[in-house]
Design a protein around this motif. Structure first.
Motif, PDB file in Angstrom:
ATOM      1  N   ILE A 265       0.861  -1.186   0.000  1.00 43.82           N
ATOM      2  CA  ILE A 265       0.000   0.000   0.000  1.00 43.82           C
ATOM      3  C   ILE A 265       0.893   1.231   0.000  1.00 43.82           C
ATOM      4  CG2 ILE A 265      -0.183   0.077   2.520  1.00 43.82           C
ATOM      5  CD1 ILE A 265      -3.064   1.053   2.175  1.00 43.82           C
ATOM      6  N   ASP A 266       0.498   2.272  -0.757  1.00 47.48           N
ATOM      7  CA  ASP A 266       1.219   3.536  -0.822  1.00 47.48           C
ATOM      8  C   ASP A 266       0.601   4.517   0.163  1.00 47.48           C
ATOM      9  OD1 ASP A 266       2.866   2.555  -2.778  1.00 47.48           O
ATOM     10  OD2 ASP A 266       1.631   3.316  -4.424  1.00 47.48           O
ATOM     11  N   MET A 267       1.457   5.255   0.847  1.00 45.29           N
ATOM     12  CA  MET A 267       0.984   6.281   1.765  1.00 45.29           C
ATOM     13  C   MET A 267       0.436   7.482   0.987  1.00 45.29           C
ATOM     14  SD  MET A 267       1.493   5.253   4.929  1.00 45.29           S
ATOM     15  CE  MET A 267       1.055   3.600   4.424  1.00 45.29           C
ATOM     16  N   LEU A 268      -0.239   8.332   1.701  1.00 45.25           N
ATOM     17  CA  LEU A 268      -0.742   9.553   1.084  1.00 45.25           C
ATOM     18  C   LEU A 268       0.408  10.474   0.699  1.00 45.25           C
ATOM     19  CD1 LEU A 268      -3.714  10.295   3.503  1.00 45.25           C
ATOM     20  CD2 LEU A 268      -3.815   9.127   1.295  1.00 45.25           C
ATOM     21  N   LYS A 269       0.118  11.442  -0.166  1.00 40.29           N
ATOM     22  CA  LYS A 269       1.154  12.378  -0.571  1.00 40.29           C
ATOM     23  C   LYS A 269       1.618  13.204   0.623  1.00 40.29           C
ATOM     24  CE  LYS A 269      -0.198  12.862  -5.424  1.00 40.29           C
ATOM     25  NZ  LYS A 269      -0.594  13.801  -6.488  1.00 40.29           N
ATOM     26  N   LYS A 270       2.929  13.420   0.664  1.00 40.56           N
ATOM     27  CA  LYS A 270       3.582  14.177   1.738  1.00 40.56           C
ATOM     28  C   LYS A 270       3.399  13.512   3.100  1.00 40.56           C
ATOM     29  CE  LYS A 270       3.300  18.668  -0.571  1.00 40.56           C
ATOM     30  NZ  LYS A 270       2.890  20.091  -0.447  1.00 40.56           N
ATOM     31  N   GLU A 271       3.180  12.212   3.109  1.00 42.43           N
ATOM     32  CA  GLU A 271       3.150  11.433   4.351  1.00 42.43           C
ATOM     33  C   GLU A 271       4.185  10.316   4.204  1.00 42.43           C
ATOM     34  OE1 GLU A 271       0.126   9.000   7.336  1.00 42.43           O
ATOM     35  OE2 GLU A 271      -0.577   9.738   5.394  1.00 42.43           O
ATOM     36  N   TYR A 272       5.188  10.336   5.084  1.00 39.88           N
ATOM     37  CA  TYR A 272       6.332   9.444   4.949  1.00 39.88           C
ATOM     38  C   TYR A 272       6.430   8.546   6.177  1.00 39.88           C
ATOM     39  CZ  TYR A 272       7.384  13.082   1.554  1.00 39.88           C
ATOM     40  OH  TYR A 272       7.301  13.978   0.529  1.00 39.88           O
ATOM     41  N   ILE A 273       6.757   7.293   5.933  1.00 37.66           N
ATOM     42  CA  ILE A 273       6.880   6.312   7.015  1.00 37.66           C
ATOM     43  C   ILE A 273       8.184   6.550   7.760  1.00 37.66           C
ATOM     44  CG2 ILE A 273       7.052   3.872   7.566  1.00 37.66           C
ATOM     45  CD1 ILE A 273       5.326   3.273   5.159  1.00 37.66           C
ATOM     46  N   LYS A 274       8.111   6.566   9.091  1.00 38.86           N
ATOM     47  CA  LYS A 274       9.278   6.760   9.945  1.00 38.86           C
ATOM     48  C   LYS A 274       9.789   5.447  10.528  1.00 38.86           C
ATOM     49  CE  LYS A 274       9.430  11.290   9.733  1.00 38.86           C
ATOM     50  NZ  LYS A 274      10.588  12.001   9.164  1.00 38.86           N
ATOM     51  N   CYS A 275       8.902   4.563  10.964  1.00 43.16           N
ATOM     52  CA  CYS A 275       9.285   3.284  11.560  1.00 43.16           C
ATOM     53  C   CYS A 275       8.098   2.330  11.447  1.00 43.16           C
ATOM     54  CB  CYS A 275       9.735   3.441  13.017  1.00 43.16           C
ATOM     55  SG  CYS A 275       8.630   4.439  14.040  1.00 43.16           S
ATOM     56  N   VAL A 276       8.395   1.017  11.461  1.00 42.58           N
ATOM     57  CA  VAL A 276       7.367  -0.009  11.282  1.00 42.58           C
ATOM     58  C   VAL A 276       7.573  -1.111  12.307  1.00 42.58           C
ATOM     59  CG1 VAL A 276       7.088   0.419   8.822  1.00 42.58           C
ATOM     60  CG2 VAL A 276       8.771  -1.251   9.592  1.00 42.58           C
ATOM     61  N   CYS A 277       6.532  -1.953  12.474  1.00 42.89           N
ATOM     62  CA  CYS A 277       6.610  -3.122  13.343  1.00 42.89           C
ATOM     63  C   CYS A 277       5.551  -4.127  12.898  1.00 42.89           C
ATOM     64  CB  CYS A 277       6.431  -2.746  14.818  1.00 42.89           C
ATOM     65  SG  CYS A 277       4.773  -2.159  15.216  1.00 42.89           S
ATOM     66  N   VAL A 278       5.723  -5.383  13.300  1.00 40.39           N
ATOM     67  CA  VAL A 278       4.790  -6.446  12.958  1.00 40.39           C
ATOM     68  C   VAL A 278       4.766  -7.444  14.108  1.00 40.39           C
ATOM     69  CG1 VAL A 278       6.544  -7.805  11.742  1.00 40.39           C
ATOM     70  CG2 VAL A 278       4.132  -8.121  11.184  1.00 40.39           C
ATOM     71  N   SER A 279       3.598  -8.013  14.368  1.00 38.90           N
ATOM     72  CA  SER A 279       3.424  -9.068  15.357  1.00 38.90           C
ATOM     73  C   SER A 279       2.613 -10.185  14.707  1.00 38.90           C
ATOM     74  CB  SER A 279       2.727  -8.527  16.610  1.00 38.90           C
ATOM     75  OG  SER A 279       1.383  -8.182  16.332  1.00 38.90           O
ATOM     76  N   ARG A 280       2.145 -11.115  15.502  1.00 35.85           N
ATOM     77  CA  ARG A 280       1.371 -12.218  14.936  1.00 35.85           C
ATOM     78  C   ARG A 280      -0.066 -11.813  14.624  1.00 35.85           C
ATOM     79  NH1 ARG A 280      -1.892 -15.652  18.173  1.00 35.85           N
ATOM     80  NH2 ARG A 280      -2.326 -14.758  20.210  1.00 35.85           N
ATOM     81  N   ASN A 281      -0.479 -10.595  15.013  1.00 40.50           N
ATOM     82  CA  ASN A 281      -1.861 -10.156  14.799  1.00 40.50           C
ATOM     83  C   ASN A 281      -2.001  -8.879  13.994  1.00 40.50           C
ATOM     84  OD1 ASN A 281      -2.865 -12.320  16.305  1.00 40.50           O
ATOM     85  ND2 ASN A 281      -2.740 -11.176  18.223  1.00 40.50           N
ATOM     86  N   LEU A 282      -0.947  -8.074  13.882  1.00 41.53           N
ATOM     87  CA  LEU A 282      -1.119  -6.759  13.273  1.00 41.53           C
ATOM     88  C   LEU A 282       0.185  -6.283  12.647  1.00 41.53           C
ATOM     89  CD1 LEU A 282       0.290  -4.475  15.379  1.00 41.53           C
ATOM     90  CD2 LEU A 282      -1.694  -5.114  16.724  1.00 41.53           C
ATOM     91  N   VAL A 283       0.034  -5.220  11.835  1.00 45.26           N
ATOM     92  CA  VAL A 283       1.141  -4.466  11.257  1.00 45.26           C
ATOM     93  C   VAL A 283       0.882  -2.998  11.573  1.00 45.26           C
ATOM     94  CG1 VAL A 283       2.338  -3.810   9.145  1.00 45.26           C
ATOM     95  CG2 VAL A 283       1.500  -6.136   9.416  1.00 45.26           C
TER      96      VAL A 283
END
Length: 1030
Positions: free
Chosen positions: A576-594
């Protein structure tokens, strides 16, 4: 004019100036040579070691860095070793000393900087760069010092508060090694400290002191080969401060004028070996290259500002330069007048120009000849003013001919005044013309002001930028994107291939995944269910530091990609692409969510299959993120210059918890995450590992569980945290020798560390027992807080109960040993204090031990304490029984009400059943009496058969009528069916009884042991009776 000669063997060579025209050099041969001049054939040599990397001189002392990574000090006259100033774990790359000879600063390849007090030899360590240090330079006013690094940044450090006050990014291409860097990154301060010249790609940027704003820049142009790629490497000011020198990595030397920014001299080094060091002394420039050669340049600078030659060409050029100087002065004066908007300043400036003219007139009032001369001069000035109005700005004559040397002063002042007025009028007309386009420029000015505000906020609030836990810096070509308890993700950035490898610690769980990094992924995380990858977008080039290879693959929009490891269908990946001028800073994942944090301070939560769930606005700028099952742990920069945290529970409860992270003083987050048991942990830059567990008082608090820095043998070593396992009481980390981050190749080994609480006097037996007790207490409470349904750890309830029991037994054993140690030391007060923490079982053992050791007063006090604890436990169990009784009474009343409701419903059903049966029989009888049959024979004679008046009898095997059926009467009598009214009512009754049985609670109170309050019998001399019965 230039000459080259041999200085040292092939390798990096450094040069510095000494006293009386002497200079020093050092190189790969390990010698320091003292030269009386460039043509000196008998230089003095000092043997330092096998290799030398950097050299500096101040007040008769030589400072040189050797292959042992030590900075040594020698006497210039006697060449004797005076001692070691400081040491690093990797070679020292640059040395600088302040004017007052009180402090020395040096940088190393281990990313560290040391500021040394030369009087006490105590040093302060600075860290902040993510690559080897290239150069360090002192402020002439001794308020700041600057460092440049292979990560492409320059950092300004304050010597008063020892903080980083400004960072310049993306100055040159990034690299991993000091020798292989395309730029030496040597900047220079002007002699008055007002300007800083910084090499930035193909330009020289000049920044203003204190505000750190870019004032102007000079472009370096290679007219011989315009398409050639080069970078500015070394910057130096002339001793008088009028000129600036720039040396590139393509062996080109440029000399520019600071006043008019014009190129005055250009030199190409014919050896084609990169110049690595350079100094400017008086009229000569000394340099050394990477091959060990030493060169001398005597530039012929054709600058006629100070030239008094009598030739006509030199006069014209001097006039033009004087015009440029005076025009600059006038423009500066004009700018100051416009800013102040004060007419008095303008009058004062005019009066100051007219004062010498008035004095001149007073002296020459009685001289008629002088008056005639004045008239002639005034006529000349009129002619010159006509020229000013007719010619361009660049051709304004500001001086007169040499024939009028005695009488030109007054006319020159008038001419300056007229020139000032003409320039002012021209600028005002320019402002009027530009006012038409002001509307278009307002938005740009607003954007610039917002950017400046953001920069100032980042500088002065000392906020921490966002990062990914257990990842190495983006400037490295080979780096770890993630390393946790499940697996590790490695990124390789080379010119030919940009790839990502995903490996799992347990190879039987999943095979290794190899993908191409087409979208410029820089962030990643892995769990047992999925792998998440994210690219920050094009804004990373402005905010973050990435290598040049990776920046070519970055897309304009930030992208999130999830690879499913266990999917029900063939879809194994979604993005999935983020909205314009919205940038990802950090991510995480578990067994139930992202989850991911963005530049808009949004916490976006997704399901593993791509369902968009919660969108949470964070209270501050995000720093780091971690997830465990349905729990998300995020840290951010709060508004009060502190580091806050939030823990969100995305299950049905939807709870949240907020607070401030208890980091140590002046520390930043190095690692953030959950343990294998689901408890949050934070590791800061000072080496403290903090945990959030249930304490003895049953309130969640943060507590330091280990100080990893105290276990290191060297100051430059660091631990790189990977994970925490509480059930095994160990910390998983990688030991980094002389660095902050591990290298990808060779693969580093994972070490396990034991928890060591930062208690005082850790080597004593008492402290060791206290540490054992508190560790087991922490882990017991942590295991109780563990969720059995977690998929990250293969443990059932029996294993958890067993672990909790083991921790309890270990804690009880440690308490008993502490109690016995206190009794042996005759410290009964401490023994009583320890007994207050014990439970009743351990307290009974303590009473027995104190009785055997003849500590009768202690035993009596312990007996009273045990009786109080037994009373408290009795009251708790009594309260529990009362609560259970209340619940039993409530359930009994509810069951009785349900039974009464059932009985009434049954009676209603019976009545309904009778009414329905009666109506059905009446309808069938009426139909049988009224029906008649007509029989037609073969002769078409109708014979009417009258129906008998008797009531027909229904056979016993005939089923009862079903009034609710939609079929005809014949079908009801001929087909067997269970849909009679009685059977339907029976089914309704059965359903009601089943539902009542489900709602009926058969809960019974748990049996509790009966406590009887016992009284103490006897005296201390006759023994102590029991205090409770089970």
């Amino acid at each position: 004019m230039h000459t080259v000669r041999y200085a040292h063997c092939e390798g990096y060579t450094d040069v510095c100036l000494a006293e009386n025209g002497k200079f020093l050099t050092t190189g790969e041969d390990g010698d320091v040579r003292i030269w009386n001049g460039f043509d000196d054939l008998d230089s003095t040599s000092i043997r330092v070691g096998d290799k030398c990397y950097a050299i500096a001189y101040k007040s008769g002392k030589i400072y040189v860095a050797d292959e042992m990574n030590e900075l040594k000090r020698y006497d210039f006259e006697t060449n004797e070793l005076l001692g070691v100033i400081t040491s690093f774990t990797l070679p020292i790359t640059s040395i600088a000393i302040n004017k007052s000879n009180t402090h020395l600063v040096c940088g190393s390849s281990d990313f560290e900087i040391h500021l040394v007090d030369l009087n006490t030899l105590k040093f302060t360590s600075f860290s902040g760069h993510d690559a080897p240090i290239l150069s360090v330079t002192f402020d002439p006013l001794e308020k700041y010092f600057v460092s440049t690094s292979c990560d492409g940044t320059a950092k300004f450090w304050s010597m008063s508060n020892l903080n980083n006050c400004k960072t310049l990014n993306n100055l040159h291409p990034k690299s991993n090694d000091f020798i292989d860097s395309k730029s030496r990154g040597k900047l220079a301060w002007h002699k008055d400290g007002g300007l800083i010249a910084v090499p930035c790609e193909k330009d020289i940027h000049f920044y203003e002191r204190e505000t750190w704003l870019l004032k102007f820049k000079i472009n370096l142009k290679n007219d011989g080969n315009p398409s050639e790629e080069f970078n500015a490497s070394i910057i130096s000011f002339s001793p008088d401060g009028k000129y600036v020198l720039a040396c590139t990595n393509t062996q080109m030397v440029y000399v520019h004028s600071i006043i008019n920014k014009s190129l005055l001299y250009k030199y190409s080094y014919t050896k084609k070996s990169p110049i690595c060091s350079l100094v400017w002394e008086k009229n000569e420039i000394l340099f050394c290259d990477i091959k060990g050669n030493m060169g001398q340049i005597k530039p012929t600078i054709k600058d006629d500002i100070s030239d008094n030659s009598s030739s006509s060409e030199t006069k014209k050029s001097s006039k033009k330069n004087d015009e440029n100087l005076e025009m600059d002065d006038l423009l500066n004066l004009l700018d100051s007048d416009e800013k102040s908007n004060d007419s008095t300043d303008l009058k004062k400036s005019r009066d100051s120009l007219k004062e010498p003219n008035k004095k001149r007139k007073r002296l020459n009032d009685d001289d008629e000849d002088e008056e005639n001369n004045h008239k002639n001069v005034s006529n000349k000035s009129k002619n010159s003013s006509k020229k000013i109005n007719d010619d361009d700005d660049d051709d304004i004559p500001l001086t007169l001919d040499d024939e009028d040397e005695n009488d030109d002063f007054e006319s020159l002042e008038k001419l300056k005044e007229k020139t000032y007025n003409s320039v002012k009028n021209e600028i005002m007309t320019m402002d009027d013309n530009m006012s038409e386009n002001n509307e278009e420029k307002i938005d740009e000015e607003i954007e610039l002001s917002e950017k400046k505000k953001e920069e100032l906020f980042k500088e002065f609030s000392n906020i921490q930028p966002a990062f990914q836990s257990s990842s190495t810096p983006l400037a490295l070509l080979e780096r770890f994107m993630c390393w946790n308890s499940i697996g590790l993700i490695t990124q390789f950035c080379t010119e030919g291939d940009e790839s990502i490898d995903i490996e799992f610690h347990n190879a039987s769980f999943h095979h290794t995944i190899h993908i191409k990094n087409q979208f410029g992924y820089t962030m990643a995380d892995v769990s047992k269910e999925a792998v998440v990858l994210a690219s920050p977008g094009s804004k990373i080039e402005e905010e973050l530091e990435v290598n040049s290879v990776l920046s070519s693959s970055l897309s304009s929009q930030s992208k999130l990609t999830v690879i499913l490891l266990n999917s029900l269908d063939t879809t194994k990946e979604w993005n999935i692409d983020m909205l314009k001028k919205e940038y990802i800073k950090c991510v995480c994942v578990s067994r139930n969510l992202v989850a991911c944090c963005t530049s808009r301070k949004f916490l976006r939560v997704f399901g593993l299959a791509g369902t968009q769930k919660e969108i949470i606005v964070l209270p501050g700028v995000p720093i780091c993120l971690s997830a465990y099952d349905n729990c998300i742990f995020v840290a951010y920069n709060s508004s009060n210059c502190t580091t806050g945290y939030s823990i969100y529970y995305t299950d049905s409860a939807h709870e949240a918890e907020h607070g401030i992270l208890p980091l140590s003083e002046n520390a930043k987050i190095e690692w953030l995450g959950f343990s294998d048991e689901g408890n949050p942990y934070v590791y800061d830059s000072n080496g403290y590992l903090h945990s959030k567990l249930w304490s003895v008082s049953k309130t969640k608090v943060w507590s330091p569980v280990s100080n990893l820095r105290s276990t290191l043998s060297h100051k430059t070593d660091n631990y790189w945290i990977v994970g925490v396992a509480e059930r095994n009481q160990m910390i998983k980390a990688v030991l980094c020798r002389a660095s902050r981050y591990p290298q990808v190749l060779p693969r580093p080994t994972l070490t396990t560390l034991q928890f060591a609480l930062p208690l005082i006097d850790a080597d004593s037996e008492k402290t060791q027992l206290e540490m054992t007790f508190w560790k087991n207490q922490h882990f017991k409470n942590g295991m109780k807080n563990y969720i059995c349904s977690s998929g990250n750890l293969d443990m059932d309830q029996d294993d958890i109960d067993e672990k909790v029991e083991n921790f309890e037994n270990s804690a009880r054993e440690a308490l008993m040993k502490l109690f016995m140690l206190a009794c042996k030391s005759n410290k009964e007060q401490r023994a009583y204090e320890i007994a207050t923490i014990m439970d009743l079982d351990a307290l009974q053992l303590a009473i027995k031990y104190s009785t055997k050791t003849r500590a009768l007063v202690l035993a009596q006090n312990l007996n009273i304490l045990a009786e109080k604890k037994a009373e408290i436990e009795y009251q708790k169990e009594k309260q529990l029984i009362e609560e259970n009784e209340k619940r039993n009474n409530y359930l009994t009343e509810r069951n009785e009400n349900q039974e009464n409701n059932l009985s009434t419903m049954r009676s209603q059903i019976d009545e309904t059943n009778g009414i329905i049966f009666e109506k059905v029989t009446q309808s069938t009888t009426q139909k049988t009496l009224n029906n008649s049959t007509k029989i037609t024979d073969s002769d078409s004679q109708d014979i009417e058969i009258e129906e008998t008046t008797r009531t027909p009898t229904i056979p016993s095997n005939t089923p009862r009528l079903n009034p609710f059926a939609k079929t005809g009467a014949s079908a009801r009598f001929n087909t067997p069916s269970n849909d009679s009214p009685k059977s339907i009512l029976n089914q309704i009754e059965e359903k009601l009884t089943k539902s009542s049985n489900k709602e009926k609670d058969t809960w019974k109170p748990t049996p509790t042991r009966k406590l009887t309050k016992s009284k103490l019998s006897g005296t201390p001399g006759n023994g102590i009776g029991s205090f409770f019965n089970k």
